[in-house]
Motif scaffolding. Sequence first.
Motif, short mmCIF file in Angstrom:
data_model
loop_
_atom_site.label_atom_id
_atom_site.label_comp_id
_atom_site.label_asym_id
_atom_site.label_seq_id
_atom_site.Cartn_x
_atom_site.Cartn_y
_atom_site.Cartn_z
N ASP A 1 -15.14 -51.26 -46.48
CA ASP A 1 -16.02 -50.11 -45.07
C ASP A 1 -14.35 -49.58 -44.83
OD1 ASP A 1 -14.90 -51.84 -43.57
OD2 ASP A 1 -16.48 -53.70 -43.65
N ASN B 1 -21.62 -49.72 -51.97
CA ASN B 1 -21.87 -51.09 -51.95
C ASN B 1 -20.27 -51.37 -52.29
OD1 ASN B 1 -22.84 -51.96 -54.35
ND2 ASN B 1 -24.78 -52.61 -53.57
N TYR C 1 -24.56 -46.71 -50.88
CA TYR C 1 -24.41 -46.44 -51.53
C TYR C 1 -22.79 -46.19 -51.32
CZ TYR C 1 -22.86 -45.55 -56.53
OH TYR C 1 -21.76 -45.26 -57.70
N THR D 1 -15.59 -41.01 -47.77
CA THR D 1 -17.32 -40.87 -47.38
C THR D 1 -17.12 -39.16 -46.67
OG1 THR D 1 -16.62 -40.38 -44.74
CG2 THR D 1 -17.74 -42.26 -45.84
N THR E 1 -20.30 -48.77 -45.73
CA THR E 1 -20.82 -49.69 -46.11
C THR E 1 -20.30 -51.54 -46.12
OG1 THR E 1 -18.77 -50.27 -48.15
CG2 THR E 1 -20.31 -48.44 -48.24
N HIS F 1 -15.75 -47.44 -48.18
CA HIS F 1 -16.26 -46.71 -47.96
C HIS F 1 -17.10 -46.81 -47.38
CE1 HIS F 1 -18.91 -43.22 -49.36
NE2 HIS F 1 -19.68 -43.97 -48.27
N GLU G 1 -27.25 -54.16 -49.10
CA GLU G 1 -28.29 -52.61 -48.75
C GLU G 1 -27.89 -53.00 -47.04
OE1 GLU G 1 -32.05 -50.89 -49.68
OE2 GLU G 1 -30.65 -51.86 -51.18
N THR G 2 -26.31 -52.17 -47.22
CA THR G 2 -26.55 -51.20 -45.33
C THR G 2 -27.28 -50.51 -44.89
OG1 THR G 2 -24.89 -50.76 -45.62
CG2 THR G 2 -24.20 -52.31 -45.54
#
Length: 346
Positions: A50, A136, A134, A58, A125, A122, A129-130
């Motif tokens: 993340d 993930n 996508y 991103t 994520t 990314h 599911e956050t």
Amino acid sequence: MGPQISVLISSFPCLLPLLLSLIAGNHVEASYMDRRVFAFRPTKMFVFGDSYADTGNTWKNESTAWKVPYGFTYPGKPSGRWSSGHILTDYLALSFGLKSPIPYQWRQAGAKYLKYGMNFAHGGTGVTETLVAYPNMTAQIGLFEQLIKDSTFSSGGLNTSVTLVTLSGNDYSAYLARDRSFAGLPAFITSVVMQLKTNLRRIYDIGARKVAVGELQPLGCLPSNTAANSFQQCNGTVNLLVGLHNQLLRQAVADLNNQTSSSTFIILDLYDSFMSVLNGTGDSKFETPLTPCCSGVNSGFYCGSVDGNGTKMYTLCKDPESRLFWDSNHPTQAGWRAVFSGLSAS
Ligand SMILES: *[C@@H]1O[C@H](CO)[C@@H](O)[C@H](O)[C@H]1NC(C)=O
Ligand SMILES: *[C@@H]1O[C@H](CO)[C@@H](O)[C@H](O)[C@H]1NC(C)=O
Ligand SMILES: *[C@@H]1O[C@H](CO)[C@@H](O)[C@H](O)[C@H]1NC(C)=O
Ligand SMILES: *[C@@H]1O[C@H](CO)[C@@H](O)[C@H](O)[C@H]1NC(C)=O
Ligand SMILES: *[C@@H]1O[C@H](CO)[C@@H](O)[C@H](O)[C@H]1NC(C)=O
Ligand SMILES: *[C@@H]1O[C@H](CO)[C@@H](O)[C@H](O)[C@H]1NC(C)=O
Ligand SMILES: *[C@@H]1O[C@H](CO)[C@@H](O)[C@H](O)[C@H]1NC(C)=O
């Protein structure tokens, strides 16, 4: 950590000054290179996770990390990293004498871009599911697998690679944002760590052999959780839950190492390292360690917010290098440097 919270990207052209200052100044090198598990010289690095590891994946049109004042200290403009400058990924790469690997989003056809590996992390994520669903971690690993298949770079080359995996809490903030009960968190934490374990095993099955997994940092000490008490003290309840995550993670990693008959996986003790920076027992001290450098003028705004007229709706401290935290969830470059140099791997 909502969508505005979560990214980091990189443009890695000029690490030389930093490299020199690290060699001159401190023990970053010693903390990793001397360790048994990394007693080889990796030639490339792969990264999953993340905003604590993302150096540019991103979308510019969707990400706060591409807005001023992100990148204020390095490279002097937004680079997609969720910080004032360099982050964990950069410091880890540097400690191996590698360039920070190129973000997947910046890939081009051809194997030469794989020279230093690739960063699939990314911002926003998680493993479930956050709010940024996508890609993930499962999807990130899918991209990695595809890349290995498609390229002339064979999976055999993975034996001289090192892999970094971060999971910094987006699964949990999404869970709470969906108004699920606080009481249900322990069960949810268990399922998150189980999914992470599955993902780690898959990274191994694809061929990675040295995988460093970050502990969850003390979420209860992030500015987003201490704003309510004017950045005076950490939320102990939240940190207890973080402790559960980290305990399960250690167990998962021990199981994986047992299953694979090797010390493939190591844990980076981000929790303790953050704590010792916060409580001033490490080498680096920050005067007001819980107060972020950059924040929205009120709760409706965040670091990087502008109003319809382009007027900035955030305040920025004078010297980001004097703060541990950059925004409500992410360290400054100085913060990452301090946390990184306090890390040990186990
Ligand atoms: C942002 O850009 C990407 C890539 O060009 C595109 O797929 C996505 O739909 C865009 N998002 C928004 C909110 O415009
Ligand atoms: C990860 O994302 C993929 C693709 O969007 C989805 O099919 C999958 O269910 C997600 N995995 C988890 C654990 O949420
Ligand atoms: C890595 O794998 C390649 C190809 O399988 C092999 O030739 C090489 O000796 C291996 N290197 C190490 C350090 O294990
Ligand atoms: C700590 O965080 C929890 C969850 O967000 C919240 O319910 C609780 O009130 C907080 N405790 C303190 C002392 O702020
Ligand atoms: C490792 O796995 C074996 C076989 O599954 C088991 O008997 C043993 O207790 C495990 N060791 C540890 C340290 O977990
Ligand atoms: C500071 O943090 C370290 C690492 O978590 C911990 O071992 C130590 O007890 C803490 N010291 C104080 C004074 O809180
Ligand atoms: C833009 O500025 C004008 C004039 O100062 C003001 O009336 C208006 O409310 C501002 N718009 C926004 C979106 O802040």
